[in-house]
Design a protein around this motif. Structure first.
Motif, PDB file in Angstrom:
ATOM      1  N   PHE A  26       0.764  -1.213  -0.076  1.00  0.00           N
ATOM      2  CA  PHE A  26       0.003   0.100   0.078  1.00  0.00           C
ATOM      3  C   PHE A  26       0.765   1.238   0.191  1.00  0.00           C
ATOM      4  CE2 PHE A  26      -2.513  -3.186   2.338  1.00  0.00           C
ATOM      5  CZ  PHE A  26      -3.401  -3.579   1.499  1.00  0.00           C
ATOM      6  N   GLY A  27       1.941   1.165  -0.263  1.00  0.00           N
ATOM      7  CA  GLY A  27       2.866   2.299  -0.235  1.00  0.00           C
ATOM      8  C   GLY A  27       2.717   3.491  -1.269  1.00  0.00           C
ATOM      9  N   ASP A  28       2.473   3.204  -2.530  1.00  0.00           N
ATOM     10  CA  ASP A  28       2.274   3.915  -3.627  1.00  0.00           C
ATOM     11  C   ASP A  28       0.781   4.366  -3.675  1.00  0.00           C
ATOM     12  OD1 ASP A  28       3.037   5.466  -5.543  1.00  0.00           O
ATOM     13  OD2 ASP A  28       2.854   3.921  -7.286  1.00  0.00           O
ATOM     14  N   MET A  29       0.476   5.068  -2.744  1.00  0.00           N
ATOM     15  CA  MET A  29      -1.159   5.770  -2.670  1.00  0.00           C
ATOM     16  C   MET A  29      -1.223   7.077  -2.780  1.00  0.00           C
ATOM     17  SD  MET A  29      -2.726   3.420   0.349  1.00  0.00           S
ATOM     18  CE  MET A  29      -4.380   3.582  -0.300  1.00  0.00           C
ATOM     19  N   ALA A  30      -0.130   7.622  -3.559  1.00  0.00           N
ATOM     20  CA  ALA A  30       0.026   9.312  -3.696  1.00  0.00           C
ATOM     21  C   ALA A  30      -1.107   9.392  -4.906  1.00  0.00           C
ATOM     22  CB  ALA A  30       1.364   9.378  -4.432  1.00  0.00           C
TER      23      ALA A  30
END
Length: 45
Positions: A26-30
């Protein structure tokens, strides 16, 4: 006392692994970005 310290380190390693796994999923939720432009008029007084 040493056993308690080893348990703490082991617990922190497990929590860190779970956190790293969650960040990998879920780290790339920009938010998606789009270019925007607007006209600005200046009073050249």
């Amino acid at each position: 006392m040493l056993i308690r310290l080893i348990k703490l380190i082991f617990f922190l390693a497990i929590v860190g692994f779970i956190g790293l796994t969650g960040f990998a999923f879920f780290g790339d939720m920009a938010p998606r970005t789009a270019p925007q432009s607007s006209t600005v008029t200046l009073n050249g007084g």
